[in-house]
Design a protein around this motif. Structure first.
Motif, PDB file in Angstrom:
ATOM      1  N   GLY A   1      50.608  49.074  43.548  1.00 20.42           N
ATOM      2  CA  GLY A   1      50.421  50.494  43.855  1.00 20.42           C
ATOM      3  C   GLY A   1      49.119  51.033  43.266  1.00 20.42           C
ATOM      4  O   GLY A   1      48.364  51.737  43.944  1.00 20.42           O
ATOM      5  N   VAL A   2      48.844  50.678  42.019  1.00 23.92           N
ATOM      6  CA  VAL A   2      47.609  51.178  41.393  1.00 23.92           C
ATOM      7  C   VAL A   2      46.391  50.522  42.049  1.00 23.92           C
ATOM      8  O   VAL A   2      45.331  51.151  42.197  1.00 23.92           O
ATOM      9  N   THR A   3      46.554  49.283  42.505  1.00 18.80           N
ATOM     10  CA  THR A   3      45.446  48.621  43.219  1.00 18.80           C
ATOM     11  C   THR A   3      45.177  49.360  44.532  1.00 18.80           C
ATOM     12  O   THR A   3      44.019  49.601  44.900  1.00 18.80           O
ATOM     13  N   ILE A   4      46.244  49.748  45.230  1.00 16.49           N
ATOM     14  CA  ILE A   4      46.065  50.508  46.481  1.00 16.49           C
ATOM     15  C   ILE A   4      45.314  51.815  46.179  1.00 16.49           C
ATOM     16  O   ILE A   4      44.347  52.164  46.857  1.00 16.49           O
ATOM     17  N   LEU A   5      45.748  52.498  45.125  1.00 16.35           N
ATOM     18  CA  LEU A   5      45.103  53.770  44.746  1.00 16.35           C
ATOM     19  C   LEU A   5      43.598  53.567  44.520  1.00 16.35           C
ATOM     20  O   LEU A   5      42.762  54.330  45.012  1.00 16.35           O
ATOM     21  N   THR A   6      43.272  52.498  43.803  1.00 16.31           N
ATOM     22  CA  THR A   6      41.864  52.216  43.494  1.00 16.31           C
ATOM     23  C   THR A   6      41.086  51.891  44.773  1.00 16.31           C
ATOM     24  O   THR A   6      39.980  52.404  44.991  1.00 16.31           O
ATOM     25  N   LEU A   7      41.682  51.052  45.640  1.00 14.29           N
ATOM     26  CA  LEU A   7      40.980  50.652  46.866  1.00 14.29           C
ATOM     27  C   LEU A   7      40.789  51.839  47.815  1.00 14.29           C
ATOM     28  O   LEU A   7      39.762  51.948  48.484  1.00 14.29           O
TER      29      LEU A   7
END
Ligand code: HEM
Length: 187
Positions: A56-62
Motif C-alpha cells: 500500500g505504501v509503495t502504491i502511494l509512493t508510485l
C-alpha cells in the motif's frame, strides 16, 4: 486526428511503467486484504498484514511519482472527435482513480496508527502515526479504507470497459498507447 507515431501519441515509457506497476500492486493488495482479514490471529496473518501495508505504501509512493511526472510530461490528448461528455467521463474516472489511490493507503495508514501497530515499510522504515490511537479512529478509517477500495474497483471496471470498447468496437489506439509493445493504429 492526424496519424501519430508511437512516439508522439503514446504515453511515455515512464508513464506506462508506473501505470502497469500500480495495476499489478493494486491487484496484489486487494485480494491479499480480503484473504488476510479472514484469517485467525497467527504469525502468518501478522506477516501478511505487514506485506499488505508495504504494498500500500509503495502504491502511494508510485502514484505520487506518477503525478509529479505527469506535471512535466502531459498525457497525449484524446482523439479530437471525442464527445465532450465522454471526455469529461474519461477525465473524471482518471482523477477518481488517482484520488482513491491516495485515499486507500492513507486510510490504511491512519487505521494502523489508530490501532497502535505503526506501518513498517518493507521492514525498513517505520512511518510516523498520522492519527491518534483510539477505537473510534480505528473504526472510522477501517470503514473508509474498505469503502474506498470498493469505489476503486468500480472505477477500474468502468475504466477497463472503456479501454476495451475503444480497442474492439471503436478500433482506435487508446488502448495501444498505454500498453507496451502494442502499435498505434489511430487514423
Ligand atoms: C489498478 C488498475 C488500474 C488503474 C489504477 C489505472 C489507472 C489509470 C489512470 C489514472 C490513467 C490516466 C493516466 C493519465 O493520463 O494520467 C490510466 C490510463 C489508461 N489506462 Fe488504466 N488503470 C488500471 C488498469 C487498466 C487496465 C487493466 C487497462 C486495460 C485494459 C487500462 C488501460 C488504460 C488506458 C488505455 C489508458 C490511457 C487512456 C487514454 O489514453 O486517455 N488501465 N489508467
Amino acid at each position: 486526428m492526424e496519424r501519430g507515431t508511437l512516439a508522439d501519441s503514446a504515453y511515455g515509457r515512464v508513464a506506462k511503467t508506473l501505470h502497469w506497476l500500480v495495476f499489478g500492486l493494486f491487484f496484489a493488495a486487494f485480494p491479499l486484504g480480503i484473504y488476510m482479514h479472514n484469517l485467525k490471529a497467527s504469525p502468518e496473518k501478522f506477516e501478511l498484514y505487514a506485506l499488505h501495508k508495504s504494498i500500500g505504501v509503495t502504491i502511494l509512493t508510485l502514484v505520487a511519482l506518477r503525478l509529479a511526472w505527469r506535471l512535466f510530461n502531459r498525457p497525449p490528448p484524446l482523439p479530437a472527435d471525442t464527445p465532450p461528455l465522454e471526455r469529461f467521463a474519461a477525465h473524471g474516472v482518471h482523477w477518481g482513480m488517482y484520488a482513491m489511490l491516495f485515499a486507500i493507503p492513507l486510510a490504511g495508514w491512519a487505521m494502523s496508527s489508530a490501532s497502535g501497530f505503526p506501518v513498517q515499510w518493507w521492514g525498513v522504515v517505520t512511518l510516523p502515526d498520522i492519527v491518534g490511537q483510539s477505537r473510534e479512529n480505528f473504526e472510522l478509517f477501517k470503514e473508509l479504507h474498505e469503502i474506498f477500495a470498493f469505489v476503486m474497483l468500480g472505477l477500474i471496471l468502468v475504466h477497463v470497459g472503456a479501454a476495451l470498447n475503444h480497442h474492439f468496437r471503436r478500433k482506435n489506439s487508446i488502448l495501444a498507447r498505454m500498453v507496451p509493445f502494442m502499435s498505434i493504429r489511430e487514423s
